[in-house]
Write a protein that holds these residues in place. Sequence first.
Motif, PDB file in Angstrom:
ATOM      1  N   THR A  91       0.687  -1.143  -0.173  1.00  0.00           N
ATOM      2  CA  THR A  91      -0.106  -0.085  -0.032  1.00  0.00           C
ATOM      3  C   THR A  91       0.844   1.364  -0.106  1.00  0.00           C
ATOM      4  OG1 THR A  91      -1.833  -0.963   1.348  1.00  0.00           O
ATOM      5  CG2 THR A  91      -1.672   1.415   1.279  1.00  0.00           C
ATOM      6  N   VAL A  92       0.440   2.057  -0.793  1.00  0.00           N
ATOM      7  CA  VAL A  92       1.183   3.671  -0.762  1.00  0.00           C
ATOM      8  C   VAL A  92      -0.032   4.712  -0.489  1.00  0.00           C
ATOM      9  CG1 VAL A  92       2.703   5.175  -2.026  1.00  0.00           C
ATOM     10  CG2 VAL A  92       2.930   2.660  -2.335  1.00  0.00           C
ATOM     11  N   LEU A  93       0.120   5.450   0.344  1.00  0.00           N
ATOM     12  CA  LEU A  93      -0.893   6.408   0.719  1.00  0.00           C
ATOM     13  C   LEU A  93      -0.387   7.635   1.055  1.00  0.00           C
ATOM     14  CD1 LEU A  93      -0.929   6.672   3.972  1.00  0.00           C
ATOM     15  CD2 LEU A  93      -1.770   4.646   4.031  1.00  0.00           C
ATOM     16  N   ILE A  94      -1.108   8.717   0.828  1.00  0.00           N
ATOM     17  CA  ILE A  94      -0.932   9.945   1.326  1.00  0.00           C
ATOM     18  C   ILE A  94      -1.633  10.324   2.556  1.00  0.00           C
ATOM     19  CG2 ILE A  94      -0.744  12.533   0.602  1.00  0.00           C
ATOM     20  CD1 ILE A  94      -0.504  11.540  -2.239  1.00  0.00           C
ATOM     21  N   GLY A  95      -1.239  10.794   3.561  1.00  0.00           N
ATOM     22  CA  GLY A  95      -1.813  11.222   4.719  1.00  0.00           C
ATOM     23  C   GLY A  95      -0.974  11.886   5.821  1.00  0.00           C
ATOM     24  N   LYS A  96      -1.551  12.089   6.882  1.00  0.00           N
ATOM     25  CA  LYS A  96      -0.979  12.723   7.845  1.00  0.00           C
ATOM     26  C   LYS A  96      -0.830  11.931   9.049  1.00  0.00           C
ATOM     27  CE  LYS A  96      -2.710  17.310   6.735  1.00  0.00           C
ATOM     28  NZ  LYS A  96      -3.480  18.467   7.121  1.00  0.00           N
ATOM     29  N   MET A  97       0.304  11.874   9.484  1.00  0.00           N
ATOM     30  CA  MET A  97       0.590  10.889  10.842  1.00  0.00           C
ATOM     31  C   MET A  97       0.370  11.919  12.211  1.00  0.00           C
ATOM     32  SD  MET A  97       4.355   8.986   9.963  1.00  0.00           S
ATOM     33  CE  MET A  97       5.226  10.594   9.992  1.00  0.00           C
ATOM     34  N   ASP A  98      -0.277  10.786  13.058  1.00  0.00           N
ATOM     35  CA  ASP A  98      -0.416  11.445  14.464  1.00  0.00           C
ATOM     36  C   ASP A  98       0.467  10.703  15.441  1.00  0.00           C
ATOM     37  OD1 ASP A  98      -1.294  12.512  16.899  1.00  0.00           O
ATOM     38  OD2 ASP A  98      -3.325  11.668  16.997  1.00  0.00           O
ATOM     39  N   VAL A  99       1.715  11.262  15.370  1.00  0.00           N
ATOM     40  CA  VAL A  99       2.906  10.607  16.229  1.00  0.00           C
ATOM     41  C   VAL A  99       2.968  11.059  17.580  1.00  0.00           C
ATOM     42  CG1 VAL A  99       5.775  10.481  16.078  1.00  0.00           C
ATOM     43  CG2 VAL A  99       4.481  10.733  14.010  1.00  0.00           C
ATOM     44  N   PRO A 100       2.760  10.108  18.692  1.00  0.00           N
ATOM     45  CA  PRO A 100       2.835  10.434  19.866  1.00  0.00           C
ATOM     46  C   PRO A 100       4.382  10.945  20.274  1.00  0.00           C
ATOM     47  CG  PRO A 100       2.826   8.152  19.604  1.00  0.00           C
ATOM     48  CD  PRO A 100       2.543   8.827  18.208  1.00  0.00           C
TER      49      PRO A 100
ATOM     50  N   GLU B 254      10.402   5.913  24.384  1.00  0.00           N
ATOM     51  CA  GLU B 254      10.624   4.478  24.119  1.00  0.00           C
ATOM     52  C   GLU B 254      12.117   4.731  23.481  1.00  0.00           C
ATOM     53  OE1 GLU B 254       9.031   1.846  24.616  1.00  0.00           O
ATOM     54  OE2 GLU B 254       7.546   2.875  25.714  1.00  0.00           O
ATOM     55  N   ALA B 255      12.332   5.698  22.778  1.00  0.00           N
ATOM     56  CA  ALA B 255      13.601   5.744  22.111  1.00  0.00           C
ATOM     57  C   ALA B 255      14.923   5.720  23.170  1.00  0.00           C
ATOM     58  CB  ALA B 255      13.806   7.074  21.053  1.00  0.00           C
TER      59      ALA B 255
ATOM     60  N   LEU C 129      15.638  -1.797  24.844  1.00  0.00           N
ATOM     61  CA  LEU C 129      14.488  -2.286  24.145  1.00  0.00           C
ATOM     62  C   LEU C 129      13.131  -1.334  24.007  1.00  0.00           C
ATOM     63  CD1 LEU C 129      15.427  -5.862  25.158  1.00  0.00           C
ATOM     64  CD2 LEU C 129      15.941  -4.762  23.093  1.00  0.00           C
ATOM     65  N   PRO C 130      13.014  -0.690  23.019  1.00  0.00           N
ATOM     66  CA  PRO C 130      11.756   0.040  23.242  1.00  0.00           C
ATOM     67  C   PRO C 130      10.545  -0.761  22.425  1.00  0.00           C
ATOM     68  CG  PRO C 130      13.005   0.794  21.251  1.00  0.00           C
ATOM     69  CD  PRO C 130      13.956  -0.345  22.210  1.00  0.00           C
ATOM     70  N   GLU C 131       9.376  -0.485  23.067  1.00  0.00           N
ATOM     71  CA  GLU C 131       8.123  -0.814  22.377  1.00  0.00           C
ATOM     72  C   GLU C 131       7.815  -0.256  21.098  1.00  0.00           C
ATOM     73  OE1 GLU C 131       5.032  -1.122  25.207  1.00  0.00           O
ATOM     74  OE2 GLU C 131       6.186  -1.985  26.671  1.00  0.00           O
TER      75      GLU C 131
ATOM     76  N   SER D 212      -8.825   1.913   9.266  1.00  0.00           N
ATOM     77  CA  SER D 212      -8.395   2.359  10.707  1.00  0.00           C
ATOM     78  C   SER D 212      -7.066   1.745  11.329  1.00  0.00           C
ATOM     79  CB  SER D 212      -9.691   2.035  11.791  1.00  0.00           C
ATOM     80  OG  SER D 212      -9.818   0.502  11.879  1.00  0.00           O
ATOM     81  N   GLU D 213      -6.548   0.827  10.567  1.00  0.00           N
ATOM     82  CA  GLU D 213      -5.067   0.119  11.118  1.00  0.00           C
ATOM     83  C   GLU D 213      -4.084   1.256  11.210  1.00  0.00           C
ATOM     84  OE1 GLU D 213      -6.880  -1.184   8.956  1.00  0.00           O
ATOM     85  OE2 GLU D 213      -7.759  -2.998   9.591  1.00  0.00           O
ATOM     86  N   PRO D 214      -3.309   1.472  12.430  1.00  0.00           N
ATOM     87  CA  PRO D 214      -2.047   2.179  12.443  1.00  0.00           C
ATOM     88  C   PRO D 214      -1.052   1.598  11.802  1.00  0.00           C
ATOM     89  CG  PRO D 214      -2.520   1.181  14.397  1.00  0.00           C
ATOM     90  CD  PRO D 214      -3.722   0.757  13.623  1.00  0.00           C
ATOM     91  N   VAL D 215      -0.070   2.493  11.520  1.00  0.00           N
ATOM     92  CA  VAL D 215       1.200   1.845  11.353  1.00  0.00           C
ATOM     93  C   VAL D 215       2.190   1.419  12.381  1.00  0.00           C
ATOM     94  CG1 VAL D 215       3.454   2.625  10.058  1.00  0.00           C
ATOM     95  CG2 VAL D 215       1.226   3.057   9.066  1.00  0.00           C
ATOM     96  N   ARG D 216       2.624   0.414  12.335  1.00  0.00           N
ATOM     97  CA  ARG D 216       3.482  -0.007  13.497  1.00  0.00           C
ATOM     98  C   ARG D 216       4.900   0.491  13.335  1.00  0.00           C
ATOM     99  NH1 ARG D 216       2.131  -2.698  18.259  1.00  0.00           N
ATOM    100  NH2 ARG D 216       3.482  -4.585  17.881  1.00  0.00           N
ATOM    101  N   PHE D 217       5.641   1.056  14.225  1.00  0.00           N
ATOM    102  CA  PHE D 217       6.928   1.796  14.088  1.00  0.00           C
ATOM    103  C   PHE D 217       7.793   1.535  15.198  1.00  0.00           C
ATOM    104  CE2 PHE D 217       9.643   5.415  14.827  1.00  0.00           C
ATOM    105  CZ  PHE D 217      10.580   5.427  13.670  1.00  0.00           C
ATOM    106  N   TYR D 218       9.003   1.158  15.062  1.00  0.00           N
ATOM    107  CA  TYR D 218       9.976   0.842  16.144  1.00  0.00           C
ATOM    108  C   TYR D 218      10.832   1.792  16.359  1.00  0.00           C
ATOM    109  CZ  TYR D 218      13.039  -2.173  18.938  1.00  0.00           C
ATOM    110  OH  TYR D 218      13.723  -2.843  20.125  1.00  0.00           O
ATOM    111  N   PRO D 219      10.696   2.599  17.623  1.00  0.00           N
ATOM    112  CA  PRO D 219      11.382   3.863  17.614  1.00  0.00           C
ATOM    113  C   PRO D 219      12.956   3.557  18.010  1.00  0.00           C
ATOM    114  CG  PRO D 219       9.976   3.350  19.730  1.00  0.00           C
ATOM    115  CD  PRO D 219       9.748   2.377  18.657  1.00  0.00           C
ATOM    116  N   LYS D 220      13.584   3.153  17.278  1.00  0.00           N
ATOM    117  CA  LYS D 220      15.099   2.974  17.536  1.00  0.00           C
ATOM    118  C   LYS D 220      15.670   3.182  16.079  1.00  0.00           C
ATOM    119  CE  LYS D 220      18.023   1.473  20.507  1.00  0.00           C
ATOM    120  NZ  LYS D 220      18.081   2.104  21.859  1.00  0.00           N
TER     121      LYS D 220
END
Length: 308
Positions: free
Chosen positions: A46-55, A62-63, A67-69, A88-96
């Motif tokens: 999937t390739v999409l255009i959108g805005k990320m709501d990064v916490p 976590e960074a 061993l961040p979650e 509605s599925e978010p993108v999983r990101f490993y903050p390292k």
Amino acid sequence: MAQRNTLLTIAFGLSIVLATSDSAFASSRPCPADAKLATLLAASDTVLIGKMDVPEKRLREEALKPLPEYLDIPIDVESIVKGASPTSEPVRFYPKDAPYQPSNSTMLDFAGKPAILFLTRANSDPVRFYFAGYTPDALKLADDRTVSAIHAEVARQEKILASWRTNDKLPHFAEVGALIARLGQVSDDRQQRVFDQLEALGETAVPAIIAQMDDRRPLRTQAISLKNHALDAFEGKRHYGPNQVVDGLAAVLNQITGLSFGSIANGGTKDQRDAAIRGWRVFAADLDCKKRFSIAPTGSSRLSLLGS
């Protein structure tokens, strides 16, 4: 995400030209304007255009951990360039910070801004999306020029797939076909030897393997092991659990080329297998452009698409 040692790496070394995938269509296939973009797009479900709501606060916290979650990054989807919307599925990101994904600073910089996300869908329940291609380029700002280039590349790849035909004149075609025919018929060590023989055919057999990889027969033994060529490897073998012939062939292609067009080496859904086959077919078709490929001088079997 598994198989971090399959990063797409541009490296200098021995240059070779692989056999073309289907010379009958070479003249009608335009070459990619941007080879790196073509590879990344082919590897993306999937390739999409959108805005990320990064916490931001949690990412920074976590960074700092050894061993961040994983973080679930919600996306406000504006449009879909390729594939289906993750809804509605978010993108999983490993903050390292790592070379195989967008950096923490990029995630924070792009938060709330129109961005292009190249995503791959994991074989899991619930469905999970991750950044595709093992590259920081999987996240880009959505400026007009970049969006236009991506739309053009999507259209180019769709034309390639619509005109795809199997070419039985490819080097090693008959040999590859005979080996693949044995899969599903043999098990255990005999099955492993077939995969070893396919790998041993090397780079010149890649187009023939791709041409015949759409084989959904079940493997008798759902396990294969391939030699780990990475210098920093902590074990001598890379172990996989493929369910079907196509899954095992995807593992062999990754072993030879260092590229991945979908994580099906340990099995997957029909849609994931279809997507992986499409990605490999685009890769094979672009060999007609006579781009150079370079064997990374690390002892690994990685190949990297370079511009002419």
